[in-house]
Design a protein around this motif. Sequence first.
Motif, PDB file in Angstrom:
ATOM      1  N   ASN A 117       0.581  -1.404   0.093  1.00  9.85           N
ATOM      2  CA  ASN A 117       0.253  -0.434  -0.061  1.00  9.85           C
ATOM      3  C   ASN A 117       1.326   1.169   0.124  1.00  9.85           C
ATOM      4  O   ASN A 117       1.908   1.521   0.700  1.00  9.85           O
ATOM      5  CB  ASN A 117      -1.148  -0.271   1.283  1.00  9.85           C
ATOM      6  CG  ASN A 117      -2.076  -1.006   1.232  1.00  9.85           C
ATOM      7  OD1 ASN A 117      -2.359  -1.326  -0.084  1.00  9.85           O
ATOM      8  ND2 ASN A 117      -2.541  -1.825   2.140  1.00  9.85           N
ATOM      9  N   GLY A 177      -1.405   2.699   6.888  1.00  6.68           N
ATOM     10  CA  GLY A 177      -2.516   1.183   6.972  1.00  6.68           C
ATOM     11  C   GLY A 177      -3.831   2.424   8.164  1.00  6.68           C
ATOM     12  O   GLY A 177      -3.637   2.679   9.238  1.00  6.68           O
ATOM     13  N   ASP A 178      -4.829   1.225   8.208  1.00  6.54           N
ATOM     14  CA  ASP A 178      -6.258   1.606   9.199  1.00  6.54           C
ATOM     15  C   ASP A 178      -6.206   0.139   9.178  1.00  6.54           C
ATOM     16  O   ASP A 178      -7.340   0.005   8.292  1.00  6.54           O
ATOM     17  CB  ASP A 178      -7.210   2.276   8.105  1.00  6.54           C
ATOM     18  CG  ASP A 178      -8.051   3.429   9.254  1.00  6.54           C
ATOM     19  OD1 ASP A 178      -7.890   2.802   9.902  1.00  6.54           O
ATOM     20  OD2 ASP A 178      -9.219   4.282   8.397  1.00  6.54           O
ATOM     21  N   PRO A 179      -6.914   0.042  10.569  1.00  9.59           N
ATOM     22  CA  PRO A 179      -6.134   0.997  11.433  1.00  9.59           C
ATOM     23  C   PRO A 179      -4.794   0.792  12.215  1.00  9.59           C
ATOM     24  O   PRO A 179      -4.171   0.558  13.456  1.00  9.59           O
ATOM     25  CB  PRO A 179      -7.100   0.241  12.735  1.00  9.59           C
ATOM     26  CG  PRO A 179      -7.448  -1.320  12.335  1.00  9.59           C
ATOM     27  CD  PRO A 179      -7.154  -0.989  10.909  1.00  9.59           C
TER      28      PRO A 179
HETATM   29  N1  GLY Z   1      -5.124  -1.940   7.818  1.00  9.19           N
HETATM   30  C1  GLY Z   1      -5.183  -2.712   6.250  1.00  9.19           C
HETATM   31  C2  GLY Z   1      -5.322  -1.111   4.855  1.00  9.19           C
HETATM   32  O1  GLY Z   1      -5.289  -0.379   5.404  1.00  9.19           O
HETATM   33  O2  GLY Z   1      -4.894  -1.808   3.933  1.00  9.19           O
END
Ligand code: GLY
Length: 419
Positions: free
Chosen positions: A285, A289-291
Amino acid sequence: MKVLLVGGGGREHAIVWKLAQSSKIEKIYCAPGNAGIAEIAQCVNIGVMEFDKLIAFVKENGIDFTIIGMDDPLVGGIVDAFEKEGLKVFGPRANAAIIEGSKSFSKDLMKKYGIPTAKYEVFDNYKDAEAYVEKQDMPIVIKADGLALGKGVIICNTKEEAFAALNEIMIDKKFGNSGNTVVIEEFLTGQEVSVLSFCDGKTVVPMVSAQDHKRALDFDKGLNTGGMGTFSPSRIYTKEVAAKCMEEIFVPTVAAMANEGRPFVGILYFGLMLTEKGMKVIEYNARFGDPETQVILPRLKTDLLEIMEACVEGRLNEINIEWSDNAAVCVVLASGGYPESYEKGYEITGLDEIKKRGDIIVFHAGTSLKDGKFVTNGGRVLGITGIGPNLDAAIRTAYEGVEIVNFEKKHFRHDIGIK
Ligand code: GLY
Ligand code: AMP
């Protein structure tokens, strides 16, 4: 300095929370932000894809530095648009954000540079994809090439499921043009770990590790979600594993991008799986990242803005980045029914009480203000991050926080951090 953050979820709340500790910052803006972010930053009602409006706002308000939190604007070229106007901006250009925006690009990059990943083939024609699946062992993984809100990956246990997935992606266009091309990939097993890193185009500095919980229900049952909770550090990401990843994955990836004329500046997120044959890359990515961010940034001791400025100026090697030895666990409170249909608008209680706790931080993901009260306004509503000297203590603290905050149809997983 004045800083603008583009985005408005739990990840962005964690970034703003960390930036607010910087002595270099006099004011933080966030577009569009959310009700929790509005407590510590000025929210601006501009959408993340409205590049012209964002640029005009930055110029009018004398903003010195803009940080892009989300994938869509990055893949869509927001950094290029800002740079064209001579504005300082943190994030990869479109030609580097493609590492997240196109799975076939990232797979071909890994193949070309010998970076360990699952075996795969790329197809832009349904008939060829179908013929290929016919000859493969199951399970198999089918991925839409482009961005699909984290939903473009389908794990197929039978050939019938695989044909149905190909049909959905390539013929029905469930993910729009993101499904014009598919990657069909070998199914791997093992624990997953997320390692995010700071990059300045040449140097890569990994952050502390984290693990996500993507399924909606306890013990990884239920549907895939945007993430139901995280913990940091990961128990499987030992010093030895980290050293091997640095040598075989992180440094080669950043060097490969530079060599391709696509220097990566920003946050490069390595989604990894520890298989029997060693660590392999599941995905990249081009952003926080979330979370994951909600457990990583609370452990960062260094000024985040200083690190980001160093990335943009190509001098990351001059910065000493420090982390605390403690652990952090984030439990996501979601609206009952998420990730499918759910209701919004329920009052949230306990937020004032939880502020008295020095070891719990509440990050808002989907909330809004109604008559001066916080109400639910999304699938994922809040992230409750507990901090402790070790993972067990942080788990206990996070779940104490979960008990304090309430709203109608509150849904959360009970097993975050015990993997
Ligand atoms: N937690 C996975 C993402 O942010 O892609
Ligand atoms: P992604 O959207 O690429 O993060 O994929 C979502 C999830 O699908 C990952 O976190 C993995 O759990 C799973 N996944 C993706 N690729 C594979 C693979 N080759 N083998 C097994 N699981 C996979």
